[in-house]
Design a protein around this motif. Structure first.
Motif, short mmCIF file in Angstrom:
data_model
loop_
_atom_site.label_atom_id
_atom_site.label_comp_id
_atom_site.label_asym_id
_atom_site.label_seq_id
_atom_site.Cartn_x
_atom_site.Cartn_y
_atom_site.Cartn_z
N ASN A 155 -12.62 61.59 31.19
CA ASN A 155 -13.90 61.17 31.76
C ASN A 155 -15.00 62.19 31.47
OD1 ASN A 155 -12.84 58.80 32.76
ND2 ASN A 155 -12.50 59.62 34.81
N PHE A 156 -14.65 63.46 31.45
CA PHE A 156 -15.61 64.51 31.12
C PHE A 156 -16.12 64.34 29.68
CE2 PHE A 156 -16.37 68.97 29.64
CZ PHE A 156 -17.52 69.20 30.39
N VAL A 157 -15.18 64.14 28.74
CA VAL A 157 -15.55 63.93 27.34
C VAL A 157 -16.39 62.67 27.19
CG1 VAL A 157 -14.63 63.40 25.04
CG2 VAL A 157 -13.61 65.23 26.41
N LEU A 158 -15.99 61.59 27.83
CA LEU A 158 -16.75 60.35 27.74
C LEU A 158 -18.15 60.49 28.35
CD1 LEU A 158 -13.93 57.77 28.49
CD2 LEU A 158 -15.04 58.21 26.28
N GLY A 159 -18.25 61.26 29.42
CA GLY A 159 -19.55 61.50 30.03
C GLY A 159 -20.48 62.26 29.10
N LEU A 160 -19.96 63.31 28.47
CA LEU A 160 -20.77 64.06 27.50
C LEU A 160 -21.11 63.18 26.30
CD1 LEU A 160 -19.11 67.59 27.53
CD2 LEU A 160 -21.37 66.97 28.39
N GLY A 161 -20.17 62.36 25.88
CA GLY A 161 -20.43 61.46 24.77
C GLY A 161 -21.54 60.46 25.09
N THR A 162 -21.50 59.92 26.28
CA THR A 162 -22.55 58.99 26.71
C THR A 162 -23.90 59.69 26.79
OG1 THR A 162 -20.93 57.67 27.93
CG2 THR A 162 -23.25 57.40 28.55
N GLN A 163 -23.89 60.89 27.32
CA GLN A 163 -25.13 61.68 27.39
C GLN A 163 -25.70 61.89 25.99
OE1 GLN A 163 -24.64 65.52 29.22
NE2 GLN A 163 -26.74 66.13 28.80
N ALA A 164 -24.84 62.22 25.03
CA ALA A 164 -25.30 62.42 23.66
C ALA A 164 -25.87 61.14 23.08
CB ALA A 164 -24.16 62.95 22.79
N LEU A 165 -25.25 60.00 23.36
CA LEU A 165 -25.77 58.72 22.86
C LEU A 165 -27.14 58.41 23.43
CD1 LEU A 165 -22.54 56.52 22.91
CD2 LEU A 165 -23.76 57.38 20.89
N VAL A 166 -27.34 58.73 24.70
CA VAL A 166 -28.66 58.54 25.31
C VAL A 166 -29.67 59.45 24.62
CG1 VAL A 166 -30.01 58.91 27.42
CG2 VAL A 166 -27.79 57.76 27.55
N LEU A 167 -29.29 60.71 24.39
CA LEU A 167 -30.20 61.66 23.76
C LEU A 167 -30.48 61.32 22.30
CD1 LEU A 167 -28.72 64.86 25.39
CD2 LEU A 167 -30.97 63.87 25.85
N LEU A 168 -29.55 60.66 21.66
CA LEU A 168 -29.77 60.20 20.28
C LEU A 168 -30.64 58.95 20.23
CD1 LEU A 168 -26.20 60.67 18.78
CD2 LEU A 168 -28.28 61.85 18.04
N GLY A 169 -30.88 58.34 21.39
CA GLY A 169 -31.64 57.09 21.42
C GLY A 169 -30.82 55.90 21.00
N GLU A 170 -29.50 56.03 21.08
CA GLU A 170 -28.60 54.94 20.69
C GLU A 170 -28.40 53.93 21.82
OE1 GLU A 170 -26.96 54.45 17.66
OE2 GLU A 170 -28.22 56.05 16.89
N ILE A 171 -28.50 54.40 23.05
CA ILE A 171 -28.36 53.53 24.21
C ILE A 171 -29.45 53.90 25.22
CG2 ILE A 171 -25.87 53.17 23.92
CD1 ILE A 171 -25.36 55.20 26.13
N PRO A 172 -29.83 52.95 26.08
CA PRO A 172 -30.86 53.24 27.08
C PRO A 172 -30.39 54.27 28.10
CG PRO A 172 -30.41 50.88 26.96
CD PRO A 172 -29.38 51.57 26.14
N ASN A 173 -31.34 55.03 28.60
CA ASN A 173 -31.07 55.95 29.69
C ASN A 173 -30.68 55.10 30.90
OD1 ASN A 173 -31.53 57.50 32.11
ND2 ASN A 173 -32.65 58.96 30.86
N PRO A 174 -29.52 55.35 31.51
CA PRO A 174 -29.08 54.51 32.63
C PRO A 174 -29.98 54.60 33.85
CG PRO A 174 -27.50 56.29 32.24
CD PRO A 174 -28.54 56.36 31.16
N GLU A 175 -30.72 55.68 33.99
CA GLU A 175 -31.61 55.84 35.14
C GLU A 175 -32.94 55.12 34.95
OE1 GLU A 175 -32.03 59.95 36.13
OE2 GLU A 175 -29.86 60.23 36.39
N THR A 176 -33.46 55.14 33.71
CA THR A 176 -34.78 54.57 33.48
C THR A 176 -34.74 53.25 32.73
OG1 THR A 176 -35.07 55.71 31.36
CG2 THR A 176 -35.77 56.89 33.36
N GLY A 177 -33.64 53.00 32.02
CA GLY A 177 -33.56 51.80 31.18
C GLY A 177 -34.31 51.95 29.87
N LEU A 178 -34.92 53.11 29.64
CA LEU A 178 -35.70 53.33 28.42
C LEU A 178 -34.86 53.99 27.34
CD1 LEU A 178 -38.95 54.77 30.08
CD2 LEU A 178 -38.52 52.42 29.31
#
Length: 82
Positions: free
Chosen positions: A6-29
């Motif tokens: 879960n830690f690795v997946l969390g960091l992976g998701t964070q990286a995808l948000v920062l890459l602009g690959e997926i929307p920020n879960p808090e803002t939807g942007l």
């Protein structure tokens, strides 16, 4: 539950948000911050290096696959900006 996967997946998701690959879960942007994405990917790389030989097969595979995917996504994003 907090565990290695879960830690690795969390960091992976964070990286995808920062890459602009997926929307920020808090803002939807969707927005990119490539320097922060690189830092997160580098953290996962450091984690891979420091835990080598200490992970079970599933954990090692997950970390390797997440890291490989993120590195490819980062290169694609950088190349698309050039």
């Amino acid at each position: 539950a907090v565990n290695f996967n879960n830690f690795v997946l969390g960091l992976g998701t964070q990286a995808l948000v920062l890459l602009g690959e997926i929307p920020n879960p808090e803002t939807g942007l969707v927005s990119a911050n490539l320097s922060a994405a690189k830092q997160t990917i580098d953290i996962l790389g450091m984690l891979e290096e420091k835990t080598k030989g200490n992970l079970d097969e599933n954990e090692a595979t997950l970390l390797t696959e997440v890291l490989s995917s993120l590195r490819l996504a980062f290169v694609d994003r950088v190349n698309s900006k050039a």
